[in-house]
Design a protein around this motif. Sequence first.
Motif, PDB file in Angstrom:
ATOM      1  N   GLY A 187     -24.007  -8.760  -4.149  1.00 48.28           N
ATOM      2  CA  GLY A 187     -22.669  -8.343  -4.565  1.00 48.28           C
ATOM      3  C   GLY A 187     -22.505  -6.856  -4.784  1.00 48.28           C
ATOM      4  N   LEU A 188     -23.502  -6.065  -4.394  1.00 49.49           N
ATOM      5  CA  LEU A 188     -23.288  -4.611  -4.444  1.00 49.49           C
ATOM      6  C   LEU A 188     -22.218  -4.242  -3.413  1.00 49.49           C
ATOM      7  CD1 LEU A 188     -26.971  -3.297  -4.595  1.00 49.49           C
ATOM      8  CD2 LEU A 188     -25.267  -3.047  -6.409  1.00 49.49           C
ATOM      9  N   CYS A 189     -21.453  -3.204  -3.716  1.00 54.03           N
ATOM     10  CA  CYS A 189     -20.424  -2.783  -2.763  1.00 54.03           C
ATOM     11  C   CYS A 189     -21.099  -2.209  -1.508  1.00 54.03           C
ATOM     12  CB  CYS A 189     -19.478  -1.761  -3.399  1.00 54.03           C
ATOM     13  SG  CYS A 189     -20.207  -0.140  -3.633  1.00 54.03           S
ATOM     14  N   GLU A 190     -20.282  -2.025  -0.478  1.00 58.61           N
ATOM     15  CA  GLU A 190     -20.842  -1.575   0.797  1.00 58.61           C
ATOM     16  C   GLU A 190     -21.536  -0.217   0.655  1.00 58.61           C
ATOM     17  OE1 GLU A 190     -17.907  -1.652   3.964  1.00 58.61           O
ATOM     18  OE2 GLU A 190     -19.153  -0.183   5.034  1.00 58.61           O
ATOM     19  N   ASP A 191     -20.866   0.705  -0.107  1.00 60.90           N
ATOM     20  CA  ASP A 191     -21.459   2.021  -0.333  1.00 60.90           C
ATOM     21  C   ASP A 191     -22.842   1.887  -0.973  1.00 60.90           C
ATOM     22  OD1 ASP A 191     -19.462   3.501   0.735  1.00 60.90           O
ATOM     23  OD2 ASP A 191     -18.504   4.037  -1.173  1.00 60.90           O
ATOM     24  N   CYS A 192     -22.919   1.049  -1.989  1.00 54.95           N
ATOM     25  CA  CYS A 192     -24.180   0.928  -2.728  1.00 54.95           C
ATOM     26  C   CYS A 192     -25.260   0.258  -1.889  1.00 54.95           C
ATOM     27  CB  CYS A 192     -23.983   0.180  -4.044  1.00 54.95           C
ATOM     28  SG  CYS A 192     -23.241   1.244  -5.301  1.00 54.95           S
ATOM     29  N   ARG A 193     -24.851  -0.668  -1.006  1.00 57.93           N
ATOM     30  CA  ARG A 193     -25.862  -1.292  -0.120  1.00 57.93           C
ATOM     31  C   ARG A 193     -26.466  -0.220   0.796  1.00 57.93           C
ATOM     32  NH1 ARG A 193     -22.213  -5.631   0.279  1.00 57.93           N
ATOM     33  NH2 ARG A 193     -21.709  -5.149   2.442  1.00 57.93           N
ATOM     34  N   ASP A 205     -23.546   6.864  -9.082  1.00 57.72           N
ATOM     35  CA  ASP A 205     -22.217   7.474  -8.915  1.00 57.72           C
ATOM     36  C   ASP A 205     -21.119   6.439  -8.738  1.00 57.72           C
ATOM     37  OD1 ASP A 205     -23.360   9.968  -8.880  1.00 57.72           O
ATOM     38  OD2 ASP A 205     -23.325  10.184  -6.699  1.00 57.72           O
ATOM     39  N   CYS A 206     -21.501   5.195  -8.453  1.00 55.11           N
ATOM     40  CA  CYS A 206     -20.509   4.187  -8.066  1.00 55.11           C
ATOM     41  C   CYS A 206     -19.530   3.906  -9.199  1.00 55.11           C
ATOM     42  CB  CYS A 206     -21.191   2.896  -7.634  1.00 55.11           C
ATOM     43  SG  CYS A 206     -20.006   1.756  -6.905  1.00 55.11           S
ATOM     44  N   LYS A 207     -18.228   3.867  -8.837  1.00 54.10           N
ATOM     45  CA  LYS A 207     -17.199   3.638  -9.845  1.00 54.10           C
ATOM     46  C   LYS A 207     -16.885   2.140  -9.999  1.00 54.10           C
ATOM     47  CE  LYS A 207     -15.869   8.156 -10.493  1.00 54.10           C
ATOM     48  NZ  LYS A 207     -17.011   8.806  -9.862  1.00 54.10           N
ATOM     49  N   SER A 208     -17.408   1.307  -9.089  1.00 54.36           N
ATOM     50  CA  SER A 208     -17.083  -0.120  -9.143  1.00 54.36           C
ATOM     51  C   SER A 208     -17.671  -0.772 -10.395  1.00 54.36           C
ATOM     52  CB  SER A 208     -17.620  -0.822  -7.882  1.00 54.36           C
ATOM     53  OG  SER A 208     -18.117  -2.103  -8.224  1.00 54.36           O
ATOM     54  N   PRO A 209     -16.822  -1.435 -11.183  1.00 54.34           N
ATOM     55  CA  PRO A 209     -17.293  -2.062 -12.418  1.00 54.34           C
ATOM     56  C   PRO A 209     -18.373  -3.114 -12.123  1.00 54.34           C
ATOM     57  CG  PRO A 209     -14.891  -2.230 -12.235  1.00 54.34           C
ATOM     58  CD  PRO A 209     -15.381  -1.657 -10.948  1.00 54.34           C
ATOM     59  N   HIS A 210     -18.239  -3.752 -10.964  1.00 51.29           N
ATOM     60  CA  HIS A 210     -19.206  -4.774 -10.608  1.00 51.29           C
ATOM     61  C   HIS A 210     -20.593  -4.154 -10.411  1.00 51.29           C
ATOM     62  CE1 HIS A 210     -20.381  -8.725  -9.302  1.00 51.29           C
ATOM     63  NE2 HIS A 210     -21.029  -8.165  -8.284  1.00 51.29           N
ATOM     64  N   CYS A 211     -20.647  -3.064  -9.645  1.00 46.26           N
ATOM     65  CA  CYS A 211     -21.930  -2.377  -9.438  1.00 46.26           C
ATOM     66  C   CYS A 211     -22.465  -1.838 -10.763  1.00 46.26           C
ATOM     67  CB  CYS A 211     -21.781  -1.241  -8.437  1.00 46.26           C
ATOM     68  SG  CYS A 211     -21.401  -1.809  -6.767  1.00 46.26           S
ATOM     69  N   GLN A 212     -21.566  -1.311 -11.570  1.00 41.79           N
ATOM     70  CA  GLN A 212     -21.996  -0.768 -12.863  1.00 41.79           C
ATOM     71  C   GLN A 212     -22.613  -1.860 -13.726  1.00 41.79           C
ATOM     72  OE1 GLN A 212     -22.425   2.282 -13.931  1.00 41.79           O
ATOM     73  NE2 GLN A 212     -21.675   3.053 -11.971  1.00 41.79           N
ATOM     74  N   ALA A 213     -22.027  -3.066 -13.665  1.00 46.76           N
ATOM     75  CA  ALA A 213     -22.562  -4.186 -14.453  1.00 46.76           C
ATOM     76  C   ALA A 213     -23.972  -4.523 -13.986  1.00 46.76           C
ATOM     77  CB  ALA A 213     -21.638  -5.391 -14.333  1.00 46.76           C
ATOM     78  N   ILE A 214     -24.170  -4.518 -12.664  1.00 46.84           N
ATOM     79  CA  ILE A 214     -25.506  -4.797 -12.128  1.00 46.84           C
ATOM     80  C   ILE A 214     -26.498  -3.733 -12.616  1.00 46.84           C
ATOM     81  CG2 ILE A 214     -26.881  -4.848  -9.995  1.00 46.84           C
ATOM     82  CD1 ILE A 214     -24.428  -6.130  -8.635  1.00 46.84           C
ATOM     83  N   LEU A 215     -26.011  -2.487 -12.679  1.00 45.89           N
ATOM     84  CA  LEU A 215     -26.900  -1.373 -13.028  1.00 45.89           C
ATOM     85  C   LEU A 215     -27.263  -1.331 -14.505  1.00 45.89           C
ATOM     86  CD1 LEU A 215     -25.366   1.449 -10.829  1.00 45.89           C
ATOM     87  CD2 LEU A 215     -27.632   0.420 -10.582  1.00 45.89           C
ATOM     88  N   ALA A 216     -26.563  -2.142 -15.309  1.00 49.78           N
ATOM     89  CA  ALA A 216     -26.823  -2.119 -16.752  1.00 49.78           C
ATOM     90  C   ALA A 216     -28.295  -2.359 -17.071  1.00 49.78           C
ATOM     91  CB  ALA A 216     -25.933  -3.133 -17.464  1.00 49.78           C
ATOM     92  N   ASP A 217     -28.946  -3.186 -16.268  1.00 46.39           N
ATOM     93  CA  ASP A 217     -30.365  -3.484 -16.527  1.00 46.39           C
ATOM     94  C   ASP A 217     -31.310  -2.680 -15.645  1.00 46.39           C
ATOM     95  OD1 ASP A 217     -29.534  -5.494 -18.257  1.00 46.39           O
ATOM     96  OD2 ASP A 217     -29.316  -6.912 -16.591  1.00 46.39           O
ATOM     97  N   ALA A 218     -30.779  -1.730 -14.916  1.00 44.68           N
ATOM     98  CA  ALA A 218     -31.626  -0.964 -13.987  1.00 44.68           C
ATOM     99  C   ALA A 218     -32.641  -0.125 -14.767  1.00 44.68           C
ATOM    100  CB  ALA A 218     -30.752  -0.053 -13.128  1.00 44.68           C
ATOM    101  N   PRO A 219     -33.765   0.193 -14.134  1.00 42.23           N
ATOM    102  CA  PRO A 219     -34.734   1.073 -14.799  1.00 42.23           C
ATOM    103  C   PRO A 219     -34.090   2.431 -15.095  1.00 42.23           C
ATOM    104  CG  PRO A 219     -35.337   0.694 -12.493  1.00 42.23           C
ATOM    105  CD  PRO A 219     -34.194  -0.209 -12.798  1.00 42.23           C
ATOM    106  N   VAL A 220     -34.605   3.147 -16.086  1.00 44.27           N
ATOM    107  CA  VAL A 220     -34.066   4.470 -16.396  1.00 44.27           C
ATOM    108  C   VAL A 220     -35.116   5.544 -16.127  1.00 44.27           C
ATOM    109  CG1 VAL A 220     -32.293   3.780 -18.055  1.00 44.27           C
ATOM    110  CG2 VAL A 220     -34.633   4.191 -18.850  1.00 44.27           C
ATOM    111  N   LEU A 221     -34.621   6.705 -15.719  1.00 42.64           N
ATOM    112  CA  LEU A 221     -35.487   7.827 -15.333  1.00 42.64           C
ATOM    113  C   LEU A 221     -36.486   8.216 -16.409  1.00 42.64           C
ATOM    114  CD1 LEU A 221     -32.975   9.928 -13.353  1.00 42.64           C
ATOM    115  CD2 LEU A 221     -35.426   9.936 -12.857  1.00 42.64           C
ATOM    116  N   LYS A 222     -36.004   8.178 -17.634  1.00 34.89           N
ATOM    117  CA  LYS A 222     -36.839   8.624 -18.756  1.00 34.89           C
ATOM    118  C   LYS A 222     -38.215   7.956 -18.743  1.00 34.89           C
ATOM    119  CE  LYS A 222     -36.493   9.229 -23.705  1.00 34.89           C
ATOM    120  NZ  LYS A 222     -36.347  10.518 -24.229  1.00 34.89           N
ATOM    121  N   ASP A 223     -38.239   6.678 -18.334  1.00 39.79           N
ATOM    122  CA  ASP A 223     -39.515   5.944 -18.325  1.00 39.79           C
ATOM    123  C   ASP A 223     -40.413   6.353 -17.161  1.00 39.79           C
ATOM    124  OD1 ASP A 223     -38.593   4.590 -20.532  1.00 39.79           O
ATOM    125  OD2 ASP A 223     -37.688   2.980 -19.337  1.00 39.79           O
ATOM    126  N   TYR A 224     -39.902   7.174 -16.273  1.00 38.45           N
ATOM    127  CA  TYR A 224     -40.705   7.548 -15.097  1.00 38.45           C
ATOM    128  C   TYR A 224     -41.088   9.026 -15.087  1.00 38.45           C
ATOM    129  CZ  TYR A 224     -39.852   2.898 -13.462  1.00 38.45           C
ATOM    130  OH  TYR A 224     -39.841   1.540 -13.375  1.00 38.45           O
TER     131      TYR A 224
END
Length: 437
Positions: A187-193, A205-224
Motif C-alpha cells: 500500500g505504499l504510494c507509487e512514488d514511495c515504491r 518526504d512523502c505527504k501521503s498519510p497512508h505512507c506516513q502511517a506505515i513509516l511510524a514504525d520505521a527504523p530511525v537514523l539515530k540508532d544507526y
Amino acid sequence: MIKAIRGMRDILPPETNRWQWVEAAAREVFELYGYREVRLPLIERTELFARSIGAETDIVAKEMYTFPDRHGDSLTLRPEATASVLRAVLEHGLDKGAGVKKYYTLGPMFRYERPQKGRYRQFYQINCEAYGVDAPELDAEVILLLLDILNRLQLGELRLLVNSLGCRDCQAHFKAALKNFLADKDGLCEDCRRRREANPLRVFDCKSPHCQAILADAPVLKDYLDEACAAHFARVLELLARHGVAYTEQPRLVRGLDYYTRTAFEVVAAGLGAQDAVAGGGRYNGLSRELGGPELPAIGFAIGEDRLLEVLPAALGQGQEFKVFLAALGEAARDRAFSLLQELRGQGLAAEMDFEGRSLKAQMSLADRLGAAYVVILGDRELETGVANLRPMRDFAYIQGEGVRLTEVAGGRMAVQQEEVPLDKLPEVLAQRLLGR
Ligand code: ATP
Ligand code: MG
C-alpha cells in the motif's frame, strides 16, 4: 494588460521596507560571525543541481525551471543556493587556507511548485555556507547564528528541530535497514515504491498519510550512527543546551535534498499553517567530492524570506520616513524651493516639493499623503524676510531623531509648535530635528 506569471509576485512599497529591514539585520549578524557576501548567477548548468540535490528529490524530479539555451545546453534557474555557492567556491579556490571559510548570499530561487500561501515559484532566501571544518562547534555556531538572526526579528513562537543523518557509512547501513523494513509493506504510494528502490531515505518526504502511517514504525537514523557521528551530534546538542537553545530532536527529519550528512535542522514557526518551515539547513560534507572537488567539510542553512516576512510582527521594519515638504507659492518661491530641496537632500533629509503650481491646500494634502514630518511654506513674504515657518505636521514629534506619534508620548504633553527659522539655517535646523544631529 500583461500580468505577472503565475506563482511570481511583485513585492512593493511599503512591504519592501520590511524586506530591507530584515536583510539589513541578517547582514549585520553575518558580519558579527565573520561571513562575507557572494553574489552569484541565477542560472547554472542543470547538471550542477541534478548531481548535488539528487535525482529522486522533489526539487530535481518535479520543480526545476530547466530549459535549453541557444546552443542546446541545458540550463536551470537556481532552485537553491548551496550548490551554486559551492560551485563558485571551488571554481575560485575559496576553499583554500586554514580555518572556516564563511560566505552568505541573498536572492531569489525558482521552483515550479503549486502556488499557495508561503509557496511561490520565485521566492527569496538568505543563505549561509561555511567550509573547511568538520568540528561540531561549527555546527553549533551556525545554528546560533541562524537563531541570532531570527531573534533579532522578534519572531513569535519558533521551534528548532534537529537530527543527525550520520555520515555516508551510517546512511548506507540505515538505508539497508529501511529497505528491509519497507520490503514487505503493502500500500505504499507509487512514488514511495520507486523511492524504496532508488533512494529509500526519500520516503520520509512523502505527504501521503497512508505512507506516513506505515513509516511510524520505521527504523530511525539515530540508532544507526557510528561512534564518531554519535559523538559529533551529542557535542552539538550539548553546545546548544549550554547556550540556552531549546531544541526538539526529530528522528525523522531528513530534509528535501540528498546532500546532507550528520547535523540537519529546521526552524518552524507557529502561525504559518502547512508551510511552516522558515529555515532549514545542515552539514553536507560529501558534496564537494560529488562535484569533482576535494574533500571539503561544509555546513549551511537557508532562511525562506517570504515566509519569514509572513510572521514578522506587523509593527517592525515599517521604516521611518522623515520627509520635509516644501510648499512653494509663486514662481520665485518655487525656484528657491527647488534649490533648497537639493540642499536638504545633501544633508541626508528626504525632501519633496510640488512641481505643478498647485494651491496651498492641495500642497498641504500632498504633504500629508507623503507622510511629511515638516512642511515649510515659502511665499513672497518668506523670500523677502529670509525667514520661514517650520510647521510640524499633525501629531508628530521628534525626539532625538526618533519620530514618535504624540499620542504615544505620555500625556500628549508635547504641543505641536511652529517655529521661525532663517531660510539659510533651514537644512541645519531640520537635520537637527529629524536626524538628531
Ligand atoms: P518545504 O518542505 O516547505 O517545501 P523545502 O524543504 O523544499 O521546504 P528548502 O529547500 O529547505 O525547503 O528551502 C529552505 C526554505 O526556503 C524553506 O524552509 C522555506 O522557508 C523556503 N521555501 C522553500 N520553497 C519555497 C517556496 N516555493 N516558496 C517560498 N518559500 C520557500
Ligand atoms: Mg519544497
